[in-house]
Structure formats: structure tokens, C-alpha cells
Design a protein around this motif. Sequence first.
Motif, mmCIF file in Angstrom:
data_model
loop_
_atom_site.group_PDB
_atom_site.id
_atom_site.type_symbol
_atom_site.label_atom_id
_atom_site.label_comp_id
_atom_site.label_asym_id
_atom_site.label_seq_id
_atom_site.Cartn_x
_atom_site.Cartn_y
_atom_site.Cartn_z
ATOM 1 N N ALA A 98 36.059 98.580 41.165
ATOM 2 C CA ALA A 98 35.867 99.449 40.009
ATOM 3 C C ALA A 98 37.219 99.970 39.545
ATOM 4 O O ALA A 98 38.193 99.963 40.294
ATOM 5 N N VAL A 99 37.263 100.415 38.291
ATOM 6 C CA VAL A 99 38.469 101.038 37.753
ATOM 7 C C VAL A 99 38.160 102.471 37.353
ATOM 8 O O VAL A 99 37.035 102.810 36.997
ATOM 9 N N ARG A 100 39.192 103.303 37.412
ATOM 10 C CA ARG A 100 39.111 104.682 36.987
ATOM 11 C C ARG A 100 39.900 104.783 35.682
ATOM 12 O O ARG A 100 41.116 104.590 35.668
ATOM 13 N N VAL A 101 39.229 105.057 34.578
ATOM 14 C CA VAL A 101 39.862 105.161 33.262
ATOM 15 C C VAL A 101 40.091 106.629 32.956
ATOM 16 O O VAL A 101 39.139 107.414 32.900
ATOM 17 N N LEU A 102 41.352 107.008 32.747
ATOM 18 C CA LEU A 102 41.668 108.416 32.532
ATOM 19 C C LEU A 102 41.580 108.826 31.063
ATOM 20 O O LEU A 102 41.229 109.955 30.758
ATOM 21 N N ASP A 103 41.918 107.918 30.148
ATOM 22 C CA ASP A 103 41.937 108.243 28.719
ATOM 23 C C ASP A 103 41.131 107.226 27.923
ATOM 24 O O ASP A 103 41.078 106.043 28.290
ATOM 25 N N VAL A 104 40.550 107.679 26.825
ATOM 26 C CA VAL A 104 39.794 106.795 25.934
ATOM 27 C C VAL A 104 40.098 107.155 24.481
ATOM 28 O O VAL A 104 40.644 108.226 24.194
ATOM 29 N N GLN A 105 39.722 106.259 23.595
ATOM 30 C CA GLN A 105 39.815 106.535 22.155
ATOM 31 C C GLN A 105 38.615 105.911 21.466
ATOM 32 O O GLN A 105 38.626 104.728 21.122
ATOM 33 N N PRO A 106 37.549 106.689 21.262
ATOM 34 C CA PRO A 106 36.390 106.174 20.522
ATOM 35 C C PRO A 106 36.790 105.844 19.086
ATOM 36 O O PRO A 106 37.729 106.435 18.538
ATOM 37 N N VAL A 130 44.192 113.344 40.173
ATOM 38 C CA VAL A 130 44.333 112.128 40.968
ATOM 39 C C VAL A 130 42.991 111.433 41.138
ATOM 40 O O VAL A 130 42.893 110.206 41.106
ATOM 41 N N ALA A 131 41.936 112.209 41.335
ATOM 42 C CA ALA A 131 40.608 111.620 41.559
ATOM 43 C C ALA A 131 39.711 111.764 40.342
ATOM 44 O O ALA A 131 38.500 111.648 40.444
ATOM 45 N N GLY A 132 40.294 112.029 39.170
ATOM 46 C CA GLY A 132 39.476 112.249 37.994
ATOM 47 C C GLY A 132 39.260 110.993 37.185
ATOM 48 O O GLY A 132 39.502 109.881 37.620
ATOM 49 N N GLY A 133 38.761 111.193 35.948
ATOM 50 C CA GLY A 133 38.556 110.079 35.054
ATOM 51 C C GLY A 133 37.152 109.510 35.110
ATOM 52 O O GLY A 133 36.245 110.061 35.732
ATOM 53 N N MET A 134 36.974 108.390 34.439
ATOM 54 C CA MET A 134 35.679 107.713 34.337
ATOM 55 C C MET A 134 35.713 106.448 35.187
ATOM 56 O O MET A 134 36.539 105.555 34.969
ATOM 57 N N ILE A 135 34.863 106.347 36.164
ATOM 58 C CA ILE A 135 34.791 105.173 37.031
ATOM 59 C C ILE A 135 33.807 104.180 36.439
ATOM 60 O O ILE A 135 32.651 104.509 36.163
ATOM 61 N N VAL A 136 34.288 102.943 36.242
ATOM 62 C CA VAL A 136 33.469 101.882 35.661
ATOM 63 C C VAL A 136 33.436 100.706 36.639
ATOM 64 O O VAL A 136 34.474 100.250 37.115
ATOM 65 N N ARG A 137 32.226 100.237 36.910
ATOM 66 C CA ARG A 137 32.028 99.102 37.831
ATOM 67 C C ARG A 137 32.571 97.826 37.222
ATOM 68 O O ARG A 137 32.387 97.546 36.034
ATOM 69 N N CYS A 138 33.244 97.022 38.037
ATOM 70 C CA CYS A 138 33.758 95.721 37.605
ATOM 71 C C CYS A 138 33.058 94.613 38.389
ATOM 72 O O CYS A 138 32.190 94.877 39.214
ATOM 73 N N GLY A 139 33.434 93.367 38.121
ATOM 74 C CA GLY A 139 32.830 92.256 38.858
ATOM 75 C C GLY A 139 33.081 92.377 40.338
ATOM 76 O O GLY A 139 32.202 92.095 41.163
ATOM 77 N N LYS A 167 38.406 102.309 22.995
ATOM 78 C CA LYS A 167 39.627 101.848 23.643
ATOM 79 C C LYS A 167 39.818 102.607 24.963
ATOM 80 O O LYS A 167 39.534 103.805 25.033
ATOM 81 N N CYS A 168 40.310 101.890 25.977
ATOM 82 C CA CYS A 168 40.517 102.482 27.299
ATOM 83 C C CYS A 168 42.005 102.456 27.648
ATOM 84 O O CYS A 168 42.694 101.460 27.398
ATOM 85 N N PHE A 169 42.482 103.541 28.244
ATOM 86 C CA PHE A 169 43.885 103.659 28.615
ATOM 87 C C PHE A 169 44.002 104.245 30.019
ATOM 88 O O PHE A 169 43.064 104.843 30.544
ATOM 89 N N SER A 170 45.189 104.089 30.599
ATOM 90 C CA SER A 170 45.519 104.716 31.892
ATOM 91 C C SER A 170 44.479 104.379 32.952
ATOM 92 O O SER A 170 43.884 105.272 33.567
ATOM 93 N N ALA A 171 44.262 103.093 33.167
ATOM 94 C CA ALA A 171 43.289 102.651 34.170
ATOM 95 C C ALA A 171 43.944 102.560 35.551
ATOM 96 O O ALA A 171 45.103 102.163 35.673
ATOM 97 N N ARG A 172 43.195 102.928 36.573
ATOM 98 C CA ARG A 172 43.639 102.811 37.955
ATOM 99 C C ARG A 172 42.564 102.075 38.754
ATOM 100 O O ARG A 172 41.367 102.315 38.550
ATOM 101 N N VAL A 173 42.983 101.217 39.648
ATOM 102 C CA VAL A 173 42.032 100.529 40.520
ATOM 103 C C VAL A 173 41.530 101.514 41.568
ATOM 104 O O VAL A 173 42.307 102.270 42.158
ATOM 105 N N VAL A 174 40.228 101.531 41.798
ATOM 106 C CA VAL A 174 39.644 102.406 42.809
ATOM 107 C C VAL A 174 39.864 101.792 44.183
ATOM 108 O O VAL A 174 39.484 100.639 44.437
ATOM 109 N N GLY A 175 40.509 102.544 45.050
ATOM 110 C CA GLY A 175 40.775 102.049 46.397
ATOM 111 C C GLY A 175 41.659 100.829 46.389
ATOM 112 O O GLY A 175 42.659 100.756 45.663
#
Length: 338
Positions: free
Chosen positions: A291-299, A279-288, A244-252
Motif C-alpha cells: 500500500a501507499v500513503r498519500v500525503l497530498d491531493v488535488q481534486p 510521519v504516520a499520517g495521510g491516506m493509505i491506499v491498497r495496491c496490487g 491528483k496524488c502527491f507525496s506518496a510513501r510506501v507503507v512498510g
Amino acid sequence: MRILFWGTPDFAVPPLRALLGEGHDVVGVVTQPDRPRGRSRSQLDPSPVKQVALEEGLPVLQPDRPRGEAFLAEMRALAPDISVVVAYGHILPKNVINLPPHGTLNIHASLLPALRGAAPIQAAILEGMPETGVTIMQMVPALDAGDMLHVLRMPIDDDMTYGELHDALAEHGALAIVQALAMIDAGVSHALPQEESLATYAAKIDRATAQIDFRAPARQVQRVVRAFDPRPGAWAMLRDTSVKCFSARVVGDGSDAALDDPTRESPPGTVRSVEADGVAGGMIVRCGVGAVRVLDVQPSGKPRMTALAWARGRGVSIGDQFALPVVAASASATADPA
């Protein structure tokens, strides 16, 4: 007026408390039966609305289904002048709706006729609406189709999650029902029919609806994450494990131009970096697109944690690929609700 209140979840608590706080004569509460929990299913938990009713010493009715002569007799014994319904959980039959002399009012969490149905709060975020609100309507047997008595609007902030919007709309509903009843008491209430040609529907949420399709543009991926935060959680598969992904932010600005060259060349769903939180942390994931920056997850099987903590536990590495759905999960609310 003597009010019979109908409701079950947390969303219905602020309106009930508001009616009591304003000195309205709440003669009873109708809520769903206590639900079993735990592995043994032996413990029964009362609904949030029932808990308030018990605290206030209000009579509580908990029919399996709100119909039948026995239930109607219980309603008549309370002699309500009007019913107020918010997130009760069952469709009411016509004879129940019409039993009080002033009928039945419903608090609905959208600007009707838009987003009738089961999940209007999530749908407003998924569709990128700039505003939403609550509508007080006269209940009829058709789904959320009654005449409108009062509307309160509110903006949807760009980063607002379902949980935040849910709580804000619950408070709006509390204010709106108090205002609507005041207008009825003063004889200045005017019912406005809904425009049927403008009606849309917010389908009931299922697991497929909450699946993330990283082929979508970054802004839409972020809406999916926001719409299911904190529950049930937007999810995707990584190495055969649901995350599960939480606290997503759009990159740029959400465009490909905002990305560095390696990120631009990655296929959708690729993890491009995992950085220190902030502010610049988290996991960046490529989108179509973007990209989004996901700050929190729940495996699966673990508590919610930061993306950085997950990476440090070897849960994710740069270049890992989130699986893409075989059929893209719907990001709109157009189907008839269940």
C-alpha cells in the motif's frame, strides 16, 4: 569562443547563467516564440530563457521553426563559434547544427545512450534507476545520438520527486557545460561514440502516462506519483472526479506482510485509512502488492491540499475505491518519443 545559446524552459536557465557568470561570450539566444496565456489569449509570455537574455541585454532570436535562409542569415550575423542547446523544443536541421565552426553541443538530462528523447527525468524515476545525470554531446541530426564529450552523474534518492530531480539536473547541466567548454578550450576534450545497442527512449508525457494504476506494486505506484510531482500530477478517478496524488510513501517494506489484516483483504485502489498528517499520517491506499500513503491531493478544480483536509471536507471516506484503468498506464519509457 563566441557562443550562441539555445533554450526555452526553466531547465535551460542555470546553464545560461553559468556561461555568463564564467565570462563566456554569449553572442545571442535562440528561444521559442512568446506564448499566449489567459482566457483571451491576448497576453504573450516570454520564455524563462528570454527573460534572462533581456536582463543581460543579449540579442534574442525567436523563429517559429529554426530553418530557412532568413534564419540562417541571422545566425551568420552573430558569427558564433559554437552553439549550446538545452531543452530548446525543436529538432535542428543539419545546416543549422553545422553552421558554427565548432558545431553544436547539447545538454541532455540522462546518462546516454539510456533515455534518449523527450522525458528522461520522469523516465529515470519511473524505471527506478538508482542514478542519472547529464551528458554533454555533439549534436547530430539523429535523436540524442551524437558523440559524448562529458558526463556528470548523480544519485536518485528514494523519495526524490520530478521537480527536485529536475532542479538538481539543471544545476548539473550548468556545471557540465562549463567543464566541457573548458576541456575544448584546453584541447583535452575527447568524443566517445554512444553504444547503439544500449539505447533506450523516454517517451513524451501524456495524460495516460500519468494515470495511476493501483493494481501495480506499491513501489511502482509511488514512482508514478514521484515522477509527475509537481506537474502534471499523477491522477486517478474517484466518484467520477479526477484526483491528483502527491507525496506518496510506501507503507512498510512495500509487501503485503507490512499491512494490517483488513488492508490485506481490500482490492487495489481501496482507501483504507485517512489519518492526521505527520510521519504516520495521510491516506493509505491498497495496491496490487502493499500500500501507499498519500500525503497530498488535488481534486479537480481545487488547489493542492492535505489528504486529511480533503477527507474532512467529505472528499474521501474509508472504503472508497479509486477506479482502475481499463488498460494499465505504461510505467516504462520504451516507445519512440514524439
